[in-house]
Motif scaffolding. Structure first.
Motif, mmCIF file in Angstrom:
data_model
loop_
_atom_site.group_PDB
_atom_site.id
_atom_site.type_symbol
_atom_site.label_atom_id
_atom_site.label_comp_id
_atom_site.label_asym_id
_atom_site.label_seq_id
_atom_site.Cartn_x
_atom_site.Cartn_y
_atom_site.Cartn_z
ATOM 1 N N ALA A 136 13.783 20.797 45.992
ATOM 2 C CA ALA A 136 14.237 20.885 44.599
ATOM 3 C C ALA A 136 14.984 22.193 44.360
ATOM 4 C CB ALA A 136 13.048 20.761 43.654
ATOM 5 N N TRP A 137 14.492 23.290 44.931
ATOM 6 C CA TRP A 137 15.190 24.566 44.782
ATOM 7 C C TRP A 137 16.566 24.524 45.437
ATOM 8 C CZ3 TRP A 137 15.200 28.103 41.428
ATOM 9 C CH2 TRP A 137 14.042 28.519 40.802
ATOM 10 N N ASP A 138 16.666 23.842 46.577
ATOM 11 C CA ASP A 138 17.976 23.699 47.220
ATOM 12 C C ASP A 138 18.956 22.985 46.304
ATOM 13 O OD1 ASP A 138 17.024 24.980 49.453
ATOM 14 O OD2 ASP A 138 16.660 23.124 50.587
ATOM 15 N N LEU B 27 23.660 23.683 41.630
ATOM 16 C CA LEU B 27 24.167 23.422 40.286
ATOM 17 C C LEU B 27 24.310 24.711 39.493
ATOM 18 C CD1 LEU B 27 22.006 20.299 39.471
ATOM 19 C CD2 LEU B 27 24.381 20.338 40.199
ATOM 20 N N VAL B 28 24.998 24.599 38.371
ATOM 21 C CA VAL B 28 25.208 25.726 37.469
ATOM 22 C C VAL B 28 23.891 26.067 36.773
ATOM 23 C CG1 VAL B 28 26.564 26.520 35.502
ATOM 24 C CG2 VAL B 28 27.564 24.928 37.122
ATOM 25 N N ASP B 29 23.642 27.352 36.543
ATOM 26 C CA ASP B 29 22.382 27.788 35.941
ATOM 27 C C ASP B 29 22.116 27.136 34.586
ATOM 28 O OD1 ASP B 29 21.971 29.369 38.107
ATOM 29 O OD2 ASP B 29 22.559 31.241 37.134
ATOM 30 N N GLU B 30 23.150 26.943 33.777
ATOM 31 C CA GLU B 30 22.963 26.385 32.437
ATOM 32 C C GLU B 30 22.471 24.938 32.484
ATOM 33 O OE1 GLU B 30 25.883 28.034 33.224
ATOM 34 O OE2 GLU B 30 25.202 29.889 32.277
ATOM 35 N N GLU C 78 15.673 24.112 32.390
ATOM 36 C CA GLU C 78 14.364 23.466 32.262
ATOM 37 C C GLU C 78 13.731 23.222 33.629
ATOM 38 O OE1 GLU C 78 12.606 22.921 29.501
ATOM 39 O OE2 GLU C 78 14.215 23.985 28.468
ATOM 40 N N GLU C 79 14.548 22.838 34.595
ATOM 41 C CA GLU C 79 14.023 22.566 35.928
ATOM 42 C C GLU C 79 13.486 23.839 36.575
ATOM 43 O OE1 GLU C 79 16.729 21.257 34.726
ATOM 44 O OE2 GLU C 79 16.379 19.107 34.882
ATOM 45 N N ARG C 80 14.146 24.962 36.330
ATOM 46 C CA ARG C 80 13.660 26.229 36.872
ATOM 47 C C ARG C 80 12.295 26.587 36.285
ATOM 48 N NH1 ARG C 80 17.826 29.407 39.371
ATOM 49 N NH2 ARG C 80 19.772 28.271 39.296
ATOM 50 N N LYS C 81 12.127 26.344 34.996
ATOM 51 C CA LYS C 81 10.825 26.596 34.365
ATOM 52 C C LYS C 81 9.758 25.693 34.962
ATOM 53 C CE LYS C 81 12.643 27.990 29.872
ATOM 54 N NZ LYS C 81 12.749 27.616 28.452
ATOM 55 N N LYS C 82 10.101 24.414 35.159
ATOM 56 C CA LYS C 82 9.135 23.486 35.741
ATOM 57 C C LYS C 82 8.783 23.866 37.167
ATOM 58 C CE LYS C 82 10.050 19.310 33.104
ATOM 59 N NZ LYS C 82 10.506 17.918 33.173
#
Length: 105
Positions: free
Chosen positions: A67-69, A74-77, A81-85
């Motif tokens: 998932a991190w890969d 993708l663009v940070d914006e 939400e996925e980064r928080k999850k």
């Protein structure tokens, strides 16, 4: 003092708050290209949540790495939400592994 010097009154009973009425609607939809680019990420996130539900910590770590890969592609914006999850999932994985180690002793 004229009527123009009086402060405006905002009624507080019923309906949404003043800020909510004035707020612009949030853009919740992604474009078709963005949805297509996010498809592998969504698949990896689903695999991760299923692995955590099964308490399969090795598979969860693998899915989180995948998932991190996808997030990094993708663009940070688009992935806030996925980064928080992913951070929350990391905490759950660490807690689950710690519980497993304590139970095995």
């Amino acid at each position: 003092m004229t009527h123009r010097a009086r402060p405006r009154v905002h009624l507080l009973t019923g309906g949404p708050a003043w800020e909510e009425r004035r707020a612009k609607p949030q853009q919740s939809k992604f474009t078709k290209k963005q949805e297509l680019a996010r498809k592998p990420l969504n698949k990896a996130m689903n695999q991760l949540s299923e692995a955590i539900a099964r308490q399969d910590w090795r598979a969860a770590r693998t899915a989180r790495s995948a998932a991190w890969d996808e997030v990094n592609k993708l663009v940070d914006e688009l992935t806030r939400e996925e980064r928080k999850k992913l951070w929350e999932y990391k905490q759950r994985i660490l807690a689950g592994e710690a519980r497993k180690r304590l139970q095995s002793k």
